[in-house]
Each structure stands twice: as structure tokens, then as C-alpha cells.
Enzyme design. Structure first.
Site, PDB file in Angstrom:
ATOM      1  N   LYS A  26       0.841  -1.197   0.000  1.00 28.91           N
ATOM      2  CA  LYS A  26       0.000   0.000   0.000  1.00 28.91           C
ATOM      3  C   LYS A  26       0.876   1.247   0.000  1.00 28.91           C
ATOM      4  O   LYS A  26       1.731   1.431   0.862  1.00 28.91           O
ATOM      5  CB  LYS A  26      -0.910   0.011   1.226  1.00 28.91           C
ATOM      6  CG  LYS A  26      -1.864   1.201   1.253  1.00 28.91           C
ATOM      7  CD  LYS A  26      -2.922   1.040   2.326  1.00 28.91           C
ATOM      8  CE  LYS A  26      -2.521   1.556   3.670  1.00 28.91           C
ATOM      9  NZ  LYS A  26      -2.450   3.017   3.793  1.00 28.91           N
ATOM     10  N   ASP A  37      -3.381   4.244  -2.080  1.00 26.57           N
ATOM     11  CA  ASP A  37      -4.340   4.671  -1.049  1.00 26.57           C
ATOM     12  C   ASP A  37      -4.286   6.188  -0.921  1.00 26.57           C
ATOM     13  O   ASP A  37      -3.717   6.723   0.017  1.00 26.57           O
ATOM     14  CB  ASP A  37      -3.968   3.969   0.270  1.00 26.57           C
ATOM     15  CG  ASP A  37      -4.842   4.379   1.444  1.00 26.57           C
ATOM     16  OD1 ASP A  37      -6.000   4.787   1.211  1.00 26.57           O
ATOM     17  OD2 ASP A  37      -4.370   4.283   2.593  1.00 26.57           O
ATOM     18  N   LEU A  38      -4.899   6.864  -1.893  1.00 30.49           N
ATOM     19  CA  LEU A  38      -4.886   8.336  -1.870  1.00 30.49           C
ATOM     20  C   LEU A  38      -6.279   8.898  -1.605  1.00 30.49           C
ATOM     21  O   LEU A  38      -6.460  10.111  -1.582  1.00 30.49           O
ATOM     22  CB  LEU A  38      -4.298   8.887  -3.182  1.00 30.49           C
ATOM     23  CG  LEU A  38      -2.833   8.494  -3.437  1.00 30.49           C
ATOM     24  CD1 LEU A  38      -2.344   9.058  -4.778  1.00 30.49           C
ATOM     25  CD2 LEU A  38      -1.908   8.954  -2.316  1.00 30.49           C
ATOM     26  N   LYS A  39      -7.235   8.026  -1.435  1.00 28.51           N
ATOM     27  CA  LYS A  39      -8.599   8.422  -1.032  1.00 28.51           C
ATOM     28  C   LYS A  39      -9.089   9.658  -1.773  1.00 28.51           C
ATOM     29  O   LYS A  39      -9.371  10.706  -1.172  1.00 28.51           O
ATOM     30  CB  LYS A  39      -8.651   8.667   0.488  1.00 28.51           C
ATOM     31  CG  LYS A  39      -8.238   7.464   1.325  1.00 28.51           C
ATOM     32  CD  LYS A  39      -8.382   7.736   2.813  1.00 28.51           C
ATOM     33  CE  LYS A  39      -7.989   6.551   3.670  1.00 28.51           C
ATOM     34  NZ  LYS A  39      -6.542   6.223   3.606  1.00 28.51           N
ATOM     35  N   ASP A  77     -13.272  14.541  -4.723  1.00 31.36           N
ATOM     36  CA  ASP A  77     -13.319  15.815  -5.450  1.00 31.36           C
ATOM     37  C   ASP A  77     -14.529  15.755  -6.378  1.00 31.36           C
ATOM     38  O   ASP A  77     -15.306  14.799  -6.323  1.00 31.36           O
ATOM     39  CB  ASP A  77     -11.992  15.990  -6.233  1.00 31.36           C
ATOM     40  CG  ASP A  77     -11.609  17.465  -6.382  1.00 31.36           C
ATOM     41  OD1 ASP A  77     -12.492  18.274  -6.739  1.00 31.36           O
ATOM     42  OD2 ASP A  77     -10.441  17.799  -6.144  1.00 31.36           O
ATOM     43  N   PRO A 135     -16.649  14.913  -9.668  1.00 30.25           N
ATOM     44  CA  PRO A 135     -16.494  13.705 -10.491  1.00 30.25           C
ATOM     45  C   PRO A 135     -15.469  13.854 -11.619  1.00 30.25           C
ATOM     46  O   PRO A 135     -14.670  12.941 -11.871  1.00 30.25           O
ATOM     47  CB  PRO A 135     -17.909  13.488 -11.050  1.00 30.25           C
ATOM     48  CG  PRO A 135     -18.808  14.075 -10.007  1.00 30.25           C
ATOM     49  CD  PRO A 135     -18.064  15.267  -9.464  1.00 30.25           C
ATOM     50  N   THR A 142     -12.769  15.687 -11.827  1.00 29.28           N
ATOM     51  CA  THR A 142     -11.395  15.680 -11.320  1.00 29.28           C
ATOM     52  C   THR A 142     -11.004  14.292 -10.818  1.00 29.28           C
ATOM     53  O   THR A 142      -9.894  13.815 -11.076  1.00 29.28           O
ATOM     54  CB  THR A 142     -11.271  16.724 -10.184  1.00 29.28           C
ATOM     55  OG1 THR A 142     -11.662  17.984 -10.719  1.00 29.28           O
ATOM     56  CG2 THR A 142      -9.861  16.811  -9.652  1.00 29.28           C
ATOM     57  N   THR A 145     -11.876   5.540  10.127  1.00 30.72           N
ATOM     58  CA  THR A 145     -11.999   4.827  11.411  1.00 30.72           C
ATOM     59  C   THR A 145     -11.602   5.717  12.589  1.00 30.72           C
ATOM     60  O   THR A 145     -11.867   5.387  13.738  1.00 30.72           O
ATOM     61  CB  THR A 145     -11.114   3.566  11.417  1.00 30.72           C
ATOM     62  OG1 THR A 145      -9.792   3.948  11.037  1.00 30.72           O
ATOM     63  CG2 THR A 145     -11.631   2.523  10.465  1.00 30.72           C
ATOM     64  N   ARG A 199      -4.348  -6.023  14.571  1.00 28.39           N
ATOM     65  CA  ARG A 199      -3.294  -6.167  15.572  1.00 28.39           C
ATOM     66  C   ARG A 199      -3.118  -7.636  15.905  1.00 28.39           C
ATOM     67  O   ARG A 199      -4.084  -8.399  15.882  1.00 28.39           O
ATOM     68  CB  ARG A 199      -3.654  -5.406  16.854  1.00 28.39           C
ATOM     69  CG  ARG A 199      -3.574  -3.896  16.700  1.00 28.39           C
ATOM     70  CD  ARG A 199      -2.127  -3.435  16.502  1.00 28.39           C
ATOM     71  NE  ARG A 199      -2.057  -2.017  16.161  1.00 28.39           N
ATOM     72  CZ  ARG A 199      -2.116  -1.514  14.937  1.00 28.39           C
ATOM     73  NH1 ARG A 199      -2.263  -2.320  13.900  1.00 28.39           N
ATOM     74  NH2 ARG A 199      -2.029  -0.229  14.722  1.00 28.39           N
ATOM     75  N   GLN A 208      -6.127  -3.286  20.889  1.00 30.58           N
ATOM     76  CA  GLN A 208      -7.005  -4.424  20.589  1.00 30.58           C
ATOM     77  C   GLN A 208      -8.486  -4.090  20.717  1.00 30.58           C
ATOM     78  O   GLN A 208      -9.308  -4.703  20.063  1.00 30.58           O
ATOM     79  CB  GLN A 208      -6.716  -5.562  21.542  1.00 30.58           C
ATOM     80  CG  GLN A 208      -5.514  -6.386  21.132  1.00 30.58           C
ATOM     81  CD  GLN A 208      -5.331  -7.525  22.084  1.00 30.58           C
ATOM     82  OE1 GLN A 208      -6.271  -8.271  22.303  1.00 30.58           O
ATOM     83  NE2 GLN A 208      -4.162  -7.627  22.656  1.00 30.58           N
ATOM     84  N   ARG A 214       2.442  -1.367  11.003  1.00 32.38           N
ATOM     85  CA  ARG A 214       3.413  -1.433  12.104  1.00 32.38           C
ATOM     86  C   ARG A 214       3.528  -2.810  12.741  1.00 32.38           C
ATOM     87  O   ARG A 214       4.609  -3.190  13.172  1.00 32.38           O
ATOM     88  CB  ARG A 214       3.046  -0.380  13.159  1.00 32.38           C
ATOM     89  CG  ARG A 214       3.316   1.025  12.654  1.00 32.38           C
ATOM     90  CD  ARG A 214       2.618   2.046  13.491  1.00 32.38           C
ATOM     91  NE  ARG A 214       1.161   1.936  13.371  1.00 32.38           N
ATOM     92  CZ  ARG A 214       0.305   2.710  14.001  1.00 32.38           C
ATOM     93  NH1 ARG A 214       0.749   3.631  14.815  1.00 32.38           N
ATOM     94  NH2 ARG A 214      -0.992   2.563  13.832  1.00 32.38           N
TER      95      ARG A 214
HETATM   96  O1  C5P Z   1      -1.790   0.654  12.212  1.00 33.37           O
HETATM   97  P1  C5P Z   1      -1.046   0.107  11.018  1.00 33.37           P
HETATM   98  O2  C5P Z   1       0.388   0.504  10.962  1.00 33.37           O
HETATM   99  O3  C5P Z   1      -1.250  -1.368  10.795  1.00 33.37           O
HETATM  100  O4  C5P Z   1      -1.754   0.846   9.828  1.00 33.37           O
HETATM  101  C1  C5P Z   1      -1.540   0.468   8.512  1.00 33.37           C
HETATM  102  C2  C5P Z   1      -2.398   1.318   7.616  1.00 33.37           C
HETATM  103  O5  C5P Z   1      -3.760   1.109   7.892  1.00 33.37           O
HETATM  104  C3  C5P Z   1      -2.133   2.803   7.732  1.00 33.37           C
HETATM  105  O6  C5P Z   1      -1.488   3.200   6.545  1.00 33.37           O
HETATM  106  C4  C5P Z   1      -3.485   3.459   7.849  1.00 33.37           C
HETATM  107  O7  C5P Z   1      -3.787   4.159   6.668  1.00 33.37           O
HETATM  108  C5  C5P Z   1      -4.466   2.323   7.947  1.00 33.37           C
HETATM  109  N1  C5P Z   1      -5.270   2.323   9.183  1.00 33.37           N
HETATM  110  C6  C5P Z   1      -6.602   2.680   9.135  1.00 33.37           C
HETATM  111  N2  C5P Z   1      -7.388   2.625  10.248  1.00 33.37           N
HETATM  112  C7  C5P Z   1      -6.880   2.249  11.429  1.00 33.37           C
HETATM  113  C8  C5P Z   1      -5.521   1.893  11.504  1.00 33.37           C
HETATM  114  C9  C5P Z   1      -4.740   1.953  10.358  1.00 33.37           C
HETATM  115  O8  C5P Z   1      -7.091   3.012   8.058  1.00 33.37           O
HETATM  116  N3  C5P Z   1      -7.666   2.204  12.491  1.00 33.37           N
END
Ligand code: C5P
Length: 260
Positions: free
Chosen positions: A41, A68-70, A73, A75, A77, A132, A193, A202, A223
Site C-alpha cells: 500500500k 491509497d490516496l482516497k 473531489d 467527479p 477531477t 476509522t 493487531r 485491541q 506497524r
Molecule cells: O496501524 P497500522 O500501521 O497497521 O496501519 C496500517 C495502515 O492502515 C495505515 O497506513 C493506515 O492508513 C491504515 N489504518 C486505518 N485505520 C486504522 C488503523 C490503520 O485506516 N484504524
């Protein structure tokens, strides 16, 4: 190669989030993980820092890309951005549901047309419903009322109607979305996680096994793998537990994002 050829194994279902601004770090991570992970990603940080080179390097090393640039804008663009994503040859890119049905449909149509024109595989368009990081209080302050789960469901139905291939959803929404949206719609889930990691996290997240059992097709992990001492052991044990488990949607994953 699609995940189906891979038997729907874990290597086809984990997307590694390359959250860095560095091209050399990107290369190192892709090389380190490529035996076990195929999709990487590229988000706002890496793309803004390194641009299309990041995508090109990942592909040159043999990886696939979730851009993943979400996009959010008007339509027209978003359509242009979608064409550019298709020309880059990414496997997935995403747009915000709150851009509306016409915007999503434009992203789907234009990316398909551009891919066809260039003889490339069309990317799958994923829709981000609500971030989220937002809770009900945040939504109220935006003038959006009611439970988050209802909103997410409604926005996911909009994504489906608009022709998108799937949604990005938090692990806690996966089961309800899978039930409401059917087996074919892709669900990509961040917020993963490992059970051994911090308890606080968690509460709002799930383990990979839980998310897959709930019906997720792809897990976005960052991570928890990138900071682990032995990520290969984590992925191998995940693969083992998957082999012993029956994940209902697993076998179907491969064909769902085949649009060409
Ligand atoms: O938390 P972690 O390092 O696993 O996140 C990986 C990716 O997931 C991040 O690039 C972030 O964009 C996305 N993420 C998310 N919502 C969360 C946690 C992470 O969209 N609650």
C-alpha cells in the site's frame, strides 16, 4: 498474478502498508517481504514524497500496488485521477464515499476505459466509507446523526450501486457488511493487531484470524509487521493457522477483483 492462483493463502491476503517517505526504505521492505506478501500500500506520505517512482519501483521488484490516496473531489477531477491511477498499473485505488455516487461511478468507468485503452488490467476501485478515526461525536459535529454502523452500511451500499469493487472497512464492520453486501464485494480491513500487541489497540482492532473469519478479503497491516522482530515468523504462523481454518470467503477472493 491474482490471489486465486495462490490458493487464497495468506500471502495473497495481506497488504503491507509502506508508511514511509523514503524510496530506499520502500525498496528494502518490498524486497524483505516479497516472498510472503504481494500487495503493497502506497499512501499519502510515500506518494507525496516520492510520487509515481514509488509505485514503479514496487512493480519493478514484482509487487502489486494499492494506491491509497482516497480521492475526494468533483467527479470530473476524480475521473482524471482515476485514469492516472489506471495508467500507473495499480491493482487497487480508493475514493471517499462522501464524494457521492456519481463521483464513484466516474472513478470506476474512467479507470476501466483507460486501462482498456492501454491494454492494462483495470484497477479495482475501493471506497472508504467513514474514516476509522471518527467517532459518533465527531460525526454529530459534522451534522451526521445516528450510529456509525448504519452510516457505514449505507455508504457501502452506495459504493456497490455505483459499481465499485469493494470497500475499506474497520474490522468491527466486516461481518455486518459481508452479510448485507454479499460474497462478491471486496472488503479490505485495516486496524489489524496481533494478539500479543498492546491491549489498548485491541479494543478497536482485531487479529488477522478474527478479521478473516468475519469475512474480510484483504488485511492491511503496517506497524505490526514492520516493527516486529521476526515478521516472517508472524506471517508463516498466520499461513499455518489459515491452512487449518475454513475462511468462508477465502476461495472466492481471486475472482472478485478480476474486472478485465
Ligand atoms: O496501524 P497500522 O500501521 O497497521 O496501519 C496500517 C495502515 O492502515 C495505515 O497506513 C493506515 O492508513 C491504515 N489504518 C486505518 N485505520 C486504522 C488503523 C490503520 O485506516 N484504524
Amino acid at each position: 498474478m491474482g490471489p486465486k492462483e495462490d490458493g487464497g493463502g495468506i500471502s495473497a491476503r495481506v497488504i503491507l502498508a509502506l508508511d514511509t517517505d523514503s524510496l530506499s526504505q520502500t525498496r528494502r521492505w518490498v524486497k524483505d517481504f516479497l516472498g510472503r506478501i504481494r500487495i503493497f500500500k502506497v499512501g499519502g506520505q510515500l506518494f507525496t514524497s516520492q510520487g509515481r517512482r514509488a509505485v514503479e519501483e514496487i512493480k519493478a521488484l514484482g509487487g502489486e500496488v494499492f494506491l491509497d490516496l482516497k480521492f475526494h473531489d468533483i467527479p470530473n477531477t476524480v475521473g482524471r485521477a482515476a485514469a492516472a491511477a489506471a495508467a500507473l498499473g495499480v491493482r487497487f485505488f480508493d475514493v471517499h464515499a462522501l464524494g457521492g455516487e456519481e463521483m464513484i461511478a466516474r472513478a470506476v468507468d474512467v479507470s476501466r476505459e483507460e486501462a482498456e485503452r492501454l491494454g492494462l488490467r483495470a484497477p479495482a476501485v475501493l471506497v472508504v466509507t467513514l474514516l476509522t478515526s471518527l467517532d459518533e461525536r465527531d460525526l454529530r459535529s459534522l451534522g451526521i446523526r445516528g450510529p456509525i454502523s448504519d452510516r457505514v452500511l449505507r455508504l457501502s451500499e452506495l459504493a456497490l450501486r455505483a459499481g465499485a469493487q469493494g470497500v475499506v472497512a474497520s474490522p468491527h464492520e466486516v461481518a455486518a457488511l459481508r452479510k448485507a453486501l454479499g460474497a462478491e464485494f471486496l472488503i479490505v480491513t485495516p486496524g489489524i493487531r496481533l494478539s500479543s500487541q498492546s491491549r489498548d489497540d485491541q479494543k478497536r482492532s482485531m487479529t488477522p484470524q478474527e478479521a478473516l473469519r468475519a469475512g474480510a478479503d484483504y488485511l492491511v497491516m503496517g506497524r505490526s509487521l514492520l516493527r516486529a522482530e521476526a515478521p516472517e515468523r508472524i506471517l508463516d504462523s498466520l499461513a499455518e493457522s489459515m491452512a487449518q481454518d475454513v475462511f468462508e470467503t477465502g476461495s472466492a477472493v481471486g475472482s472478485k477483483d478480476e474486472r478485465a
